[in-house]
Write a protein that holds these residues in place. Structure first.
Motif, mmCIF file in Angstrom:
data_model
loop_
_atom_site.group_PDB
_atom_site.id
_atom_site.type_symbol
_atom_site.label_atom_id
_atom_site.label_comp_id
_atom_site.label_asym_id
_atom_site.label_seq_id
_atom_site.Cartn_x
_atom_site.Cartn_y
_atom_site.Cartn_z
ATOM 1 N N GLY A 237 13.305 25.216 64.898
ATOM 2 C CA GLY A 237 13.886 26.085 63.885
ATOM 3 C C GLY A 237 14.881 25.552 62.709
ATOM 4 O O GLY A 237 15.585 26.286 62.186
ATOM 5 N N ALA A 403 6.770 29.072 68.176
ATOM 6 C CA ALA A 403 6.991 30.162 67.211
ATOM 7 C C ALA A 403 5.898 29.688 66.020
ATOM 8 O O ALA A 403 5.269 30.705 65.474
ATOM 9 C CB ALA A 403 8.437 30.132 66.670
ATOM 10 N N VAL A 407 3.123 32.522 64.946
ATOM 11 C CA VAL A 407 3.214 33.326 63.539
ATOM 12 C C VAL A 407 1.810 33.388 62.973
ATOM 13 O O VAL A 407 1.654 34.289 62.305
ATOM 14 C CB VAL A 407 4.077 32.622 62.811
ATOM 15 C CG1 VAL A 407 3.491 31.548 62.305
ATOM 16 C CG2 VAL A 407 4.823 33.469 62.001
ATOM 17 N N ILE A 435 10.866 35.093 62.757
ATOM 18 C CA ILE A 435 10.290 33.922 62.667
ATOM 19 C C ILE A 435 10.322 33.589 61.073
ATOM 20 O O ILE A 435 10.660 32.427 60.494
ATOM 21 C CB ILE A 435 8.985 33.456 63.431
ATOM 22 C CG1 ILE A 435 9.046 33.590 64.750
ATOM 23 C CG2 ILE A 435 8.291 32.394 62.835
ATOM 24 C CD1 ILE A 435 7.572 33.855 65.458
#
Length: 602
Positions: A237, A403, A407, A435
């Motif tokens: 992230g 993630a 996605v 996301i």
């Protein structure tokens, strides 16, 4: 006639330097050029006169001969200087030939010769020359670094045993003589090979490793360890810091701060992996342009031809340049890449509407070990099988926690869930948007707008759907991704139609059809608009749009003419005509026209 010594037969005048400095550069003059200048039987047996050399190379200007004909093989330092200059100019084959003619090369020049061999497609000579360099180095730090590169390149080629052996040699030297730049290579390889370490632990180690590379001033290690750290940060992230490290490494590569084009290409491939995680089209295009400049500078580049072609094909595919993408894919023969190549081919064929061939390509990709869930689910959606698509995406998402992996599936999962479970679709769309914002990815944000529009339309809120679809269209347009822009225009048309605004719906659909026709895209089928009560003909109930089509069929218009007049795609008109024939219980257009005339529609 005078003949040159064997070692000098390729280059008779090996080094000239422009006068005055600092505009110095190396010039090579071939035996054939000398013969053309002096005559076949009159090549001088003494050092070339500067004026004579200027006559051979008038564009060079004033030159001073350093070594010429009649003096036997040049001293090693003169020949090596020539080879290095040739290599710097991207004339790799000439440079390699020059180095191959010089006996007793020092370790650093053995590394150069091996690197040139690899770039020219000769991996065996690379490993032989670097192994010789390893044993020739007096400096343990340089020897350890050389061993690390042998380990890295063996691993890239899938030769794990050789890789481990060379890494062990490097480790022994570091343990015996202390930390060096090789320590960075060793530790980053350990991170990549240890999947048991948690992400936070891996990031902490990667930071230490990158600091080691910077402390020892090794630009190659700094760039490669920075890429590893960057990708770990993106997956956790911290996209902004990950991007900064990617950009720093690629700037080093594109400005030729790294030790060789071989390292430049490895950095580019690592950057492309980071761009895939971020869905960052802008950077992928920018850095691919930089690598294309390397290819233009050195057209002899053979190494990594397959994976570089795959990267270019990916960008062609998302840009709607499908013939160019397929042409690039046709050049790829590397076995490890065949799964990805087949998947990309399936993506193009699906968008073109060649569903059977797309299914075959996806099957080939799956057989090669490539995950095909997103493409296969999209194929089932395109074929009107949302239930199958939903089952497939649900099963795959249940297995994914990262993630950046999830996605890829979320947009098709939203579209698959919306018809039967709008609440599930809303949860998936919200995750996609979260996301997309976390990664700050314009492409993902565009897809999140489109997914939110799909959910709003399924919830019976066409006004909100229009807003999100229009936001998606603007974002897709800015990114120059015509296939996704066309489908978003088509979705906006459906939303406008649902709120009774046929004029704006027709404009959106016209934009979608124009884009689809330009790139060869098969648009998803749009539901027939039925703003009014429709028309009953005998026992058949025709929608308003079907009546419009039938009137034009009865008037003798072709499907293409009907599509142009009603601002529909030809495939949509084909579907309407087929439905009309089925509802009226007739098999020909003439019979349908007769029914329309009987009921006063014409």
């Amino acid at each position: 006639m005078l003949r040159p010594p064997m070692r000098c037969r390729t280059f008779m005048v090996l080094d000239f330097i422009r006068v005055p400095p600092p505009a110095a550069r190396t010039i090579t003059v071939s035996w054939s050029a000398m013969c053309r200048a002096y005559g076949e039987g009159a090549v001088p047996a003494v050092r070339a006169n500067p004026a004579q050399v200027s006559a051979i190379l008038p564009a060079v200007g004033d030159v001073r001969a350093l070594w010429g004909v009649g003096e036997g093989p040049p001293p090693a330092d003169v020949g090596v200087a020539t080879a290095r200059s040739l290599a710097e100019d991207g004339r790799w084959r000439e440079a390699h030939t020059a180095l191959a003619a010089i006996p007793g090369l020092e370790a650093a020049d053995l590394e150069l010769r091996g690197t040139l061999a690899y770039l020219l497609g000769d991996a065996r000579s690379y490993f032989e020359d670097l192994a010789a360099a390893f044993t020739s180095y007096d400096d343990p730090a340089r020897a350890a670094r050389c061993a690390c590169w042998l380990g890295i390149m063996h691993l890239i080629r899938g030769e794990a045993g050789h890789s481990a052996g060379w890494m062990a040699s490097a480790r022994r030297l570091v343990d015996e003589h202390g930390e060096s730049a090789a320590s960075a290579y060793l530790e980053v390889m350990a991170i990549l090979g240890d999947e048991s370490a948690g992400r936070d632990q891996a990031i902490a180690i990667a930071r230490v490793v990158n600091d080691i590379a910077r402390r020892h001033g090794d630009e190659d290690a700094t760039a490669l360890t920075g890429q590893t750290l960057g990708q770990l940060l993106i997956r956790t992230g911290s996209a902004d810091e990950g991007r900064r490290l990617m950009d720093e490494a690629m700037v080093s590569a594109s400005s030729r701060q790294l030790s060789s084009p071989l390292v430049e290409i490895l950095v580019y491939l690592a950057v492309m992996a980071g761009c895939r995680l971020l869905m960052d089209l802008g950077r992928a295009r920018e850095w691919t342009t930089a690598v294309n400049r390397l290819r233009a500078r050195s057209p002899e580049l053979t190494a990594f031809a397959g994976v570089l072609a795959q990267c270019r094909a990916e960008l062609h595919q998302v840009s709607g340049e499908w013939e160019a993408a397929l042409a690039e894919l046709d050049t790829v023969t590397d076995r490890p890449l065949l799964g990805e190549v087949a998947y990309l081919r399936g993506e193009i064929l699906r968008r073109q509407g060649d569903y059977d061939d797309a299914a075959a390509a996806y099957a080939q990709a799956a057989a090669a070990g490539r995950d095909t869930a997103a493409g296969v689910a999209a194929l089932h959606l395109a074929k009107g099988e949302p239930a199958i698509a939903r089952a497939l995406t649900a099963r795959s998402l249940a297995e994914l926690t990262d993630a950046c992996d999830r996605v890829v599936l979320l947009p098709v999962a939203v579209a698959a869930a919306a018809p039967t479970s709008v609440s599930d679709a809303a949860v998936l769309a919200a995750e996609l948007e979260q996301i997309a914002n976390l990664l700050d990815s314009p492409l993902l944000q565009a897809r999140a707008h489109q997914a939110a529009g799909v959910v709003a339309l399924a919830q019976g809120d066409p006004a909100s759907a229009v807003v999100r679809f229009r936001q998606g269209c603007i974002a897709f347009g800015a990114l120059a991704v015509p296939a996704e822009l066309a489908t978003c225009h088509a979705d906006a048309a459906a939303a406008y139609r649902a709120q009774g605004d046929d004029a704006l719906a027709d404009l959106e659909l016209a934009a979608a059809v124009a884009l689809a026709d330009r790139i060869g895209l098969r648009l998803p089928e749009q539901p027939s608009p039925e703003p009014g009560p429709g028309t009953t003909i005998g026992t058949a109930r025709l929608s308003t749009r079907e009546v419009d089509v039938l009137r034009r069929v009865a008037a003798g218009a072709t499907n293409r003419e009907i599509a142009d007049e009603l601002v529909l795609s030809p495939r949509t008109v084909d579907r309407h005509v087929s439905n009309i024939l089925t509802k009226l219980g007739v098999s020909t257009r003439a019979a349908a026209a007769s029914v329309a005339t009987e009921h006063g529609l014409v």
